[in-house]
Enzyme design. Structure first.
Site, mmCIF file in Angstrom:
data_model
loop_
_atom_site.group_PDB
_atom_site.id
_atom_site.type_symbol
_atom_site.label_atom_id
_atom_site.label_comp_id
_atom_site.label_asym_id
_atom_site.label_seq_id
_atom_site.Cartn_x
_atom_site.Cartn_y
_atom_site.Cartn_z
ATOM 1 C CG ASP A 59 -1.712 -1.188 1.516
ATOM 2 O OD1 ASP A 59 -2.325 -1.971 0.256
ATOM 3 O OD2 ASP A 59 -1.834 -1.612 2.366
ATOM 4 C CD GLU A 266 -8.902 -2.972 -0.940
ATOM 5 O OE1 GLU A 266 -9.488 -3.099 0.079
ATOM 6 O OE2 GLU A 266 -8.273 -3.789 -1.752
#
Ligand code: FUB
Length: 372
Positions: A59, A266
């Site tokens: 991420d 997401e």
């Protein structure tokens, strides 16, 4: 199939590719002033190599602060928690900051900059973070589950970009779900985008308050939307009620929930290029990073296409940043763990635009980046 497990098709492709070369390669990376070695799957299959290999990272939210590149990743660990559809095996408990002076340069790991033990309101699962700078202060935004097991978004503050960061006593008031991304517009206004389905709990907030049951729209109804809110002057709260980020199709109609290869799941990110707002995100169980264009940071946005093809591993995440006049895509895959989807590694590659402002789709395997 459980959430966040390597897609069968990718696993199969991986086995086919891997069976020709049974050998593994030793990758050596510089990190935290030491050199460590890890066994990795055949590195030649991948477009880019992990930025570090002494820890698992995911991420990646990248920024340039004071002329240096800082990356704010998740710190993946194997906590021995079985896989489930809520992503419980993503059981991260702290954050590191990575930095480098240029793309391709040595990567410094600044160590643990925030530990869950020092976040009074948090209980578990420190997921995808982001950071922002304002007036010489640095803000780390991060999702974690609170003591009631509800995802909230917290903020921690430092005087330097590499931390350590001091967490606020409470999460941001009115925050919920996961994957905050903070965008500074050219007029100096800051916005936070966020939201994640399934384990990220966005589907439990459709009534405006948390309900422990999931509530998904029908396939022919508009998809659930990510959220956006302007940040307050002190960067510690929302300055307005969160708004829906509308992503429409080419006919101006909202993308539908059943349109799984295009609708939001997401991993929000926002960047601005030639005056246009580019909202990008993961499509979740179809494993793309997609993007949509708008004329305002609030949208509405019109879906344009994919900017990253599926990577090795279930999840896909990213950030986009301009460095010395060239644009770069930071992303992750599961190369170092040979496909363990909760044990990922961050990477970077150049991102190229076409003349009309569309983005050339990146293929994370081999050297086959192609236009779309
Ligand atoms: O890293 C945990 C979660 O997986 C992130 O919050 C999502 O974006 C996905 O990468």
């Amino acid at each position: 199939m459980h959430r966040y497990t390597t897609p069968i098709v990718l696993t199969f492709a991986w086995m086919l590719l891997g069976c020709e070369r049974e050998n593994t390669e030793t990758l050596t990376e510089q990190a935290a002033g030491t050199r460590t070695e890890v066994e990795a799957a055949d590195a030649s299959l991948f477009l880019a190599q992990p930025l570090v290999s002494h820890i698992y990272t995911a991420d990646p939210s990248a920024h340039v602060f004071n002329g240096r590149i800082y990356i704010y990743p998740s710190h993946d660990v194997d906590a021995g928690i079985p896989r489930d559809d809520l992503g419980s095996h993503f059981a991260m408990r702290d954050y590191h900051v990575l930095s480098m002076d240029k793309i391709g340069g040595g990567v410094v790991d600044h160590g643990v900059v925030l530990d869950i033990e020092n976040v009074p309101w948090a209980s578990r699962q420190m997921w995808a973070p982001d950071a922002a700078e304002k007036d010489g202060k640095y803000f780390l935004y991060f999702p974690a589950k609170d003591k009631q097991d509800i995802f909230r978004i917290g903020v921690a503050v430092s005087d330097v970009p590499n931390g350590p960061f001091q967490a606020q006593n409470k999460p941001i008031q009115g925050s919920f779900s996961t994957d905050p991304a903070v965008f500074k517009d050219t007029d100096g206004t800051y916005y936070m985008y966020w939201g994640g389905l399934w384990g990220g709990q966005l589907q439990r907030w459709t009534s405006g308050e948390y309900k422990p049951e999931d509530s998904y729209p029908a396939n022919d109804a508009p998809a659930l939307t990510p959220k956006v809110a302007r940040l307050s002057d002190d960067m510690l709260s929302y300055a307005e009620k969160p708004r829906d980020v509308l992503i429409n199709d080419e006919n101006g109609r909202p993308l539908l929930a059943g349109d799984r290869s295009r609708s939001f799941f997401e991993a929000s990110w926002m960047h601005k290029y030639n005056g246009k707002y580019y909202f990008s995100y993961s499509t979740g169980d179809t494993h793309f990073v997609a993007y949509a264009l708008g004329d305002s940071p609030y949208g509405p946005f019109t879906y344009v296409g994919k900017l990253l093809e599926p990577v090795l591993g279930w999840t896909t995440q990213h950030s986009i940043v301009e460095i010395d006049g060239r644009w770069h895509l930071f992303y992750h895959d599961s190369q170092l763990s040979s496909g363990e989807t909760h044990l990922r590694n961050v990477k970077v590659t150049e991102l190229k635009y076409n003349e009309d402002g569309t983005i050339q789709t990146v293929d994370a395997y081999w050297e086959s980046s192609s236009g779309s």
